[in-house]
Motif scaffolding. Sequence first.
Motif, short mmCIF file in Angstrom:
data_model
loop_
_atom_site.label_atom_id
_atom_site.label_comp_id
_atom_site.label_asym_id
_atom_site.label_seq_id
_atom_site.Cartn_x
_atom_site.Cartn_y
_atom_site.Cartn_z
N TYR A 1 -8.67 7.67 -0.77
CA TYR A 1 -7.24 7.89 -1.04
C TYR A 1 -6.92 7.78 -2.53
CZ TYR A 1 -6.08 8.17 3.87
OH TYR A 1 -5.99 8.58 5.16
N PHE B 1 -4.53 15.76 1.15
CA PHE B 1 -3.89 16.85 1.87
C PHE B 1 -4.67 18.16 1.74
CE2 PHE B 1 -1.00 13.44 1.30
CZ PHE B 1 -0.57 13.25 2.60
N PRO C 1 4.87 15.55 8.56
CA PRO C 1 5.94 15.85 7.60
C PRO C 1 5.61 17.03 6.70
CG PRO C 1 4.93 13.70 7.12
CD PRO C 1 4.38 14.16 8.42
N GLU C 2 4.30 17.29 6.50
CA GLU C 2 3.92 18.44 5.66
C GLU C 2 4.00 19.74 6.46
OE1 GLU C 2 3.36 17.97 2.49
OE2 GLU C 2 3.36 15.78 2.62
N GLU D 1 8.25 2.29 3.95
CA GLU D 1 7.28 3.23 4.52
C GLU D 1 5.87 2.76 4.16
OE1 GLU D 1 7.53 7.47 3.67
OE2 GLU D 1 5.78 7.83 4.94
N GLY E 1 1.86 8.84 1.69
CA GLY E 1 1.25 10.14 1.37
C GLY E 1 1.87 10.77 0.14
N THR F 1 -1.64 1.98 -1.50
CA THR F 1 -2.72 1.42 -2.33
C THR F 1 -3.22 2.42 -3.38
OG1 THR F 1 -4.10 1.98 -0.43
CG2 THR F 1 -3.62 -0.34 -0.77
N LEU G 1 -1.47 8.62 -5.43
CA LEU G 1 -0.39 8.99 -4.50
C LEU G 1 0.92 8.33 -4.91
CD1 LEU G 1 -2.31 9.08 -1.10
CD2 LEU G 1 -1.37 11.01 -2.38
N GLN H 1 4.41 10.26 -5.19
CA GLN H 1 5.61 9.79 -4.46
C GLN H 1 6.80 9.60 -5.41
OE1 GLN H 1 3.84 6.29 -2.69
NE2 GLN H 1 2.41 7.55 -1.51
N ASP I 1 1.43 -3.35 -2.77
CA ASP I 1 0.06 -3.18 -2.27
C ASP I 1 -0.03 -3.49 -0.79
OD1 ASP I 1 -1.19 -2.33 -4.56
OD2 ASP I 1 -1.35 -4.39 -5.33
N ASN J 1 3.59 6.83 9.47
CA ASN J 1 3.02 8.00 10.12
C ASN J 1 1.58 8.19 9.64
OD1 ASN J 1 3.25 10.48 11.76
ND2 ASN J 1 2.89 11.49 9.80
N PHE K 1 -0.75 6.13 9.41
CA PHE K 1 -1.17 5.00 8.59
C PHE K 1 -2.23 4.19 9.34
CE2 PHE K 1 -0.49 0.39 7.87
CZ PHE K 1 -0.98 0.31 6.58
N ALA L 1 -5.92 5.22 9.50
CA ALA L 1 -6.72 5.16 8.27
C ALA L 1 -7.31 3.78 8.04
CB ALA L 1 -5.85 5.55 7.08
N1 SAH Z 1 2.32 9.16 6.00
C1 SAH Z 1 1.84 10.27 5.21
C2 SAH Z 1 0.40 10.10 4.75
C3 SAH Z 1 -0.66 9.75 5.75
S1 SAH Z 1 -2.25 9.58 4.97
C4 SAH Z 1 2.06 11.57 5.94
O1 SAH Z 1 2.43 11.51 7.10
O2 SAH Z 1 1.89 12.61 5.34
C5 SAH Z 1 -2.46 7.83 4.87
C6 SAH Z 1 -1.67 7.16 3.80
O3 SAH Z 1 -1.91 5.75 3.89
C7 SAH Z 1 -2.00 7.54 2.38
O4 SAH Z 1 -0.81 7.50 1.62
C8 SAH Z 1 -2.97 6.41 1.95
O5 SAH Z 1 -3.10 6.27 0.57
C9 SAH Z 1 -2.32 5.23 2.61
N2 SAH Z 1 -3.18 4.08 2.88
C10 SAH Z 1 -4.41 4.08 3.44
N3 SAH Z 1 -4.86 2.82 3.60
C11 SAH Z 1 -3.88 2.01 3.15
C12 SAH Z 1 -3.72 0.59 3.06
N4 SAH Z 1 -4.67 -0.24 3.47
N5 SAH Z 1 -2.56 0.10 2.55
C13 SAH Z 1 -1.57 0.93 2.15
N6 SAH Z 1 -1.68 2.28 2.21
C14 SAH Z 1 -2.80 2.81 2.69
#
Ligand code: SAH
Length: 337
Positions: free
Chosen positions: A9, A15, A22-23, A51, A55, A85, A89, A93, A108, A123, A125, A128
Amino acid sequence: MARANAAYYAGRDPFADFITAPEISQIFGELLGAWCAVCGTGLGGVVRLVEVGPGRGTLMADMLRVLGRAAPDMTRTLSVHLVETSPRLREIQKQALARFGMPLQWHDDLADVPGGTFLLVGNEFLDALPIRQFVRTQAGWQEHFVRGTEWVLQDAPIVPADVADRGAAPGEIVETCPAAQSFVAEVAARLKRERGAALFIDYGTARSLPGETLQALREGRSASPLVEPGTADLTAHVDFATLATVAAAADVRCFGPIEQGRFLTALGAVQRGEALCTAAPGQAGAIRTGLDRLIAPERMGRLFKVLALASAECPIPPGFPETGEAGPHTGQGAGEP
Ligand code: SAH
């Protein structure tokens, strides 16, 4: 895996590898904005909008546009908190949200978001966050994990309870995501102390099932999770039933999981789509295609699930059936997958 995903990330444009709701269509963020307007107005007072994993900031931008119109009083005192994090991104944002002229703060992790009434949206999240994999054998359990650049299997005399309870047959893999569970537990603990509501949307199952779902995606195609760690997005299906159990164990009201198609339709996705088509007839085809991707059962409508948590003072969150409040230790059933 946690480190591979942080590197991913931080270093790449995710993307290019996958596309999120949302995209695909502005309707997604607009309906979530309306959801926040109803919950936030019901809660009253000054609200923090949080949020997690924002992303490109598209979802937050769509939500803020609707909030400004649907709940102007709440929006006047709203502060926006982005838990992200990736420095790359964060910058994207910042650019996406600058035009709203609202106070924006990046964190963070959730623990850094100050207390008070809050609405939290996440969303894609939870998928990941790093998972652990276990394999059921005739004799017991083994853990399947990456050491260096190789998968290894190691006997695991003790496995987490949700792994043992999954009903796996010998040879089957069971995944668990301790990070998602502790994140939901943290949100639930906050909802016991503070007013608010949280909404999680992700692909996954409403029941806990055995089976491997870990996948790496690079430029829209499957890749090996082991090749060049940090260059592909690593995700796994979210086990919503276990997360609902975590919320119920913390004695927090829990709604769903329900299917994304059902949720968005209940919030008025089809009507919103038609209004957009009337306003921009030249784009009607693209608007309807985007909406179909979000709600059709064979697209994202069934695979993606929605789970809400709410404090005692919050009205029943829109989009969930009135009877959708899950009892202790149950994820209210929805179809599979
Ligand atoms: N919600 C967005 C992006 C989804 S991608 C959308 O719907 O388009 C996952 C997102 O989570 C990215 O922004 C990534 O950088 C973030 N992310 C991943 N692991 C994370 C963590 N441990 N803490 C905070 N953000 C994190």
